[in-house]
Write a protein that holds these residues in place. Sequence first.
Motif, PDB file in Angstrom:
ATOM      1  N   GLU A  16      34.734  45.882  28.500  1.00  0.00           N
ATOM      2  CA  GLU A  16      35.911  46.468  29.134  1.00  0.00           C
ATOM      3  C   GLU A  16      36.434  45.561  30.245  1.00  0.00           C
ATOM      4  O   GLU A  16      37.644  45.405  30.421  1.00  0.00           O
ATOM      5  CB  GLU A  16      35.589  47.850  29.692  1.00  0.00           C
ATOM      6  CG  GLU A  16      36.819  48.565  30.206  1.00  0.00           C
ATOM      7  CD  GLU A  16      36.557  49.994  30.653  1.00  0.00           C
ATOM      8  OE1 GLU A  16      37.449  50.537  31.329  1.00  0.00           O
ATOM      9  OE2 GLU A  16      35.496  50.557  30.333  1.00  0.00           O
ATOM     10  N   GLU A  17      35.525  44.942  30.982  1.00  0.00           N
ATOM     11  CA  GLU A  17      35.933  44.006  32.032  1.00  0.00           C
ATOM     12  C   GLU A  17      36.739  42.846  31.444  1.00  0.00           C
ATOM     13  O   GLU A  17      37.783  42.471  31.975  1.00  0.00           O
ATOM     14  CB  GLU A  17      34.698  43.467  32.752  1.00  0.00           C
ATOM     15  CG  GLU A  17      35.008  42.479  33.840  1.00  0.00           C
ATOM     16  CD  GLU A  17      33.757  41.923  34.501  1.00  0.00           C
ATOM     17  OE1 GLU A  17      33.908  41.062  35.377  1.00  0.00           O
ATOM     18  OE2 GLU A  17      32.636  42.328  34.132  1.00  0.00           O
ATOM     19  N   HIS A  18      36.270  42.311  30.328  1.00  0.00           N
ATOM     20  CA  HIS A  18      36.995  41.213  29.671  1.00  0.00           C
ATOM     21  C   HIS A  18      38.380  41.665  29.200  1.00  0.00           C
ATOM     22  O   HIS A  18      39.366  40.927  29.335  1.00  0.00           O
ATOM     23  CB  HIS A  18      36.192  40.672  28.496  1.00  0.00           C
ATOM     24  CG  HIS A  18      34.934  39.994  28.917  1.00  0.00           C
ATOM     25  ND1 HIS A  18      33.902  39.722  28.036  1.00  0.00           N
ATOM     26  CD2 HIS A  18      34.508  39.524  30.116  1.00  0.00           C
ATOM     27  CE1 HIS A  18      32.922  39.129  28.672  1.00  0.00           C
ATOM     28  NE2 HIS A  18      33.265  39.000  29.937  1.00  0.00           N
ATOM     29  N   LYS A  19      38.461  42.869  28.659  1.00  0.00           N
ATOM     30  CA  LYS A  19      39.748  43.404  28.207  1.00  0.00           C
ATOM     31  C   LYS A  19      40.718  43.564  29.375  1.00  0.00           C
ATOM     32  O   LYS A  19      41.911  43.266  29.242  1.00  0.00           O
ATOM     33  CB  LYS A  19      39.556  44.740  27.491  1.00  0.00           C
ATOM     34  CG  LYS A  19      38.910  44.600  26.129  1.00  0.00           C
ATOM     35  CD  LYS A  19      38.635  45.960  25.505  1.00  0.00           C
ATOM     36  CE  LYS A  19      37.829  45.796  24.230  1.00  0.00           C
ATOM     37  NZ  LYS A  19      37.428  47.087  23.665  1.00  0.00           N
ATOM     38  N   LEU A  20      40.194  44.034  30.508  1.00  0.00           N
ATOM     39  CA  LEU A  20      41.053  44.181  31.693  1.00  0.00           C
ATOM     40  C   LEU A  20      41.638  42.842  32.116  1.00  0.00           C
ATOM     41  O   LEU A  20      42.819  42.740  32.436  1.00  0.00           O
ATOM     42  CB  LEU A  20      40.248  44.756  32.861  1.00  0.00           C
ATOM     43  CG  LEU A  20      40.129  46.247  32.964  1.00  0.00           C
ATOM     44  CD1 LEU A  20      39.175  46.614  34.097  1.00  0.00           C
ATOM     45  CD2 LEU A  20      41.472  46.896  33.190  1.00  0.00           C
ATOM     46  N   ILE A  29      49.034  45.045  32.915  1.00  0.00           N
ATOM     47  CA  ILE A  29      48.628  45.824  34.085  1.00  0.00           C
ATOM     48  C   ILE A  29      48.835  44.965  35.327  1.00  0.00           C
ATOM     49  O   ILE A  29      48.887  43.731  35.240  1.00  0.00           O
ATOM     50  CB  ILE A  29      47.156  46.299  34.006  1.00  0.00           C
ATOM     51  CG1 ILE A  29      46.195  45.109  33.899  1.00  0.00           C
ATOM     52  CG2 ILE A  29      46.954  47.277  32.871  1.00  0.00           C
ATOM     53  CD1 ILE A  29      44.732  45.483  33.995  1.00  0.00           C
ATOM     54  N   SER A  30      48.925  45.617  36.460  1.00  0.00           N
ATOM     55  CA  SER A  30      49.102  44.885  37.719  1.00  0.00           C
ATOM     56  C   SER A  30      47.746  44.425  38.259  1.00  0.00           C
ATOM     57  O   SER A  30      46.690  44.925  37.837  1.00  0.00           O
ATOM     58  CB  SER A  30      49.774  45.788  38.751  1.00  0.00           C
ATOM     59  OG  SER A  30      48.878  46.810  39.157  1.00  0.00           O
ATOM     60  N   GLN A  35      42.097  45.417  39.799  1.00  0.00           N
ATOM     61  CA  GLN A  35      41.083  45.435  40.854  1.00  0.00           C
ATOM     62  C   GLN A  35      40.458  46.824  41.021  1.00  0.00           C
ATOM     63  O   GLN A  35      39.245  46.939  41.208  1.00  0.00           O
ATOM     64  CB  GLN A  35      41.680  44.958  42.183  1.00  0.00           C
ATOM     65  CG  GLN A  35      41.958  43.468  42.211  1.00  0.00           C
ATOM     66  CD  GLN A  35      40.726  42.642  41.896  1.00  0.00           C
ATOM     67  OE1 GLN A  35      39.669  42.834  42.504  1.00  0.00           O
ATOM     68  NE2 GLN A  35      40.849  41.735  40.944  1.00  0.00           N
ATOM     69  N   ALA A  36      41.273  47.860  40.936  1.00  0.00           N
ATOM     70  CA  ALA A  36      40.750  49.224  41.069  1.00  0.00           C
ATOM     71  C   ALA A  36      39.773  49.531  39.951  1.00  0.00           C
ATOM     72  O   ALA A  36      38.683  50.074  40.187  1.00  0.00           O
ATOM     73  CB  ALA A  36      41.899  50.229  41.084  1.00  0.00           C
ATOM     74  N   ARG A  37      40.154  49.201  38.730  1.00  0.00           N
ATOM     75  CA  ARG A  37      39.267  49.483  37.592  1.00  0.00           C
ATOM     76  C   ARG A  37      38.043  48.570  37.620  1.00  0.00           C
ATOM     77  O   ARG A  37      36.940  49.011  37.301  1.00  0.00           O
ATOM     78  CB  ARG A  37      40.037  49.319  36.276  1.00  0.00           C
ATOM     79  CG  ARG A  37      39.217  49.667  35.068  1.00  0.00           C
ATOM     80  CD  ARG A  37      38.722  51.124  35.087  1.00  0.00           C
ATOM     81  NE  ARG A  37      37.828  51.351  33.982  1.00  0.00           N
ATOM     82  CZ  ARG A  37      36.682  52.013  34.056  1.00  0.00           C
ATOM     83  NH1 ARG A  37      36.302  52.572  35.190  1.00  0.00           N
ATOM     84  NH2 ARG A  37      35.905  52.150  33.014  1.00  0.00           N
TER      85      ARG A  37
END
Length: 81
Positions: A16-20, A29-30, A35-37
């Motif tokens: 999920e981190e890589h996808k973000l 996404i901003s 950063q929040a996620r």
Amino acid sequence: MDDKTVLGRIHGLVDEEHKLRDQLRRGEISGAEEQARLRELEESLDQCWDLLRRRRAARDAGHDPDAERAHSTGEVESYLQ
């Protein structure tokens, strides 16, 4: 939750981190959203790694690793303070 399940959760969080990061790079996404996620993901990862370490320590000490439960995020995050 056994070790395999905890490791699976860790791998899922890393994915999920890589996808973000990809979503940020594509402008989907901003930076603030990322950063929040990421902060949430890092806290969850810390919680999973803590549980895995405690399960392994219990096993090494001859105790039942299944008796170990995940500590709260707040508790895990306060270890360094």
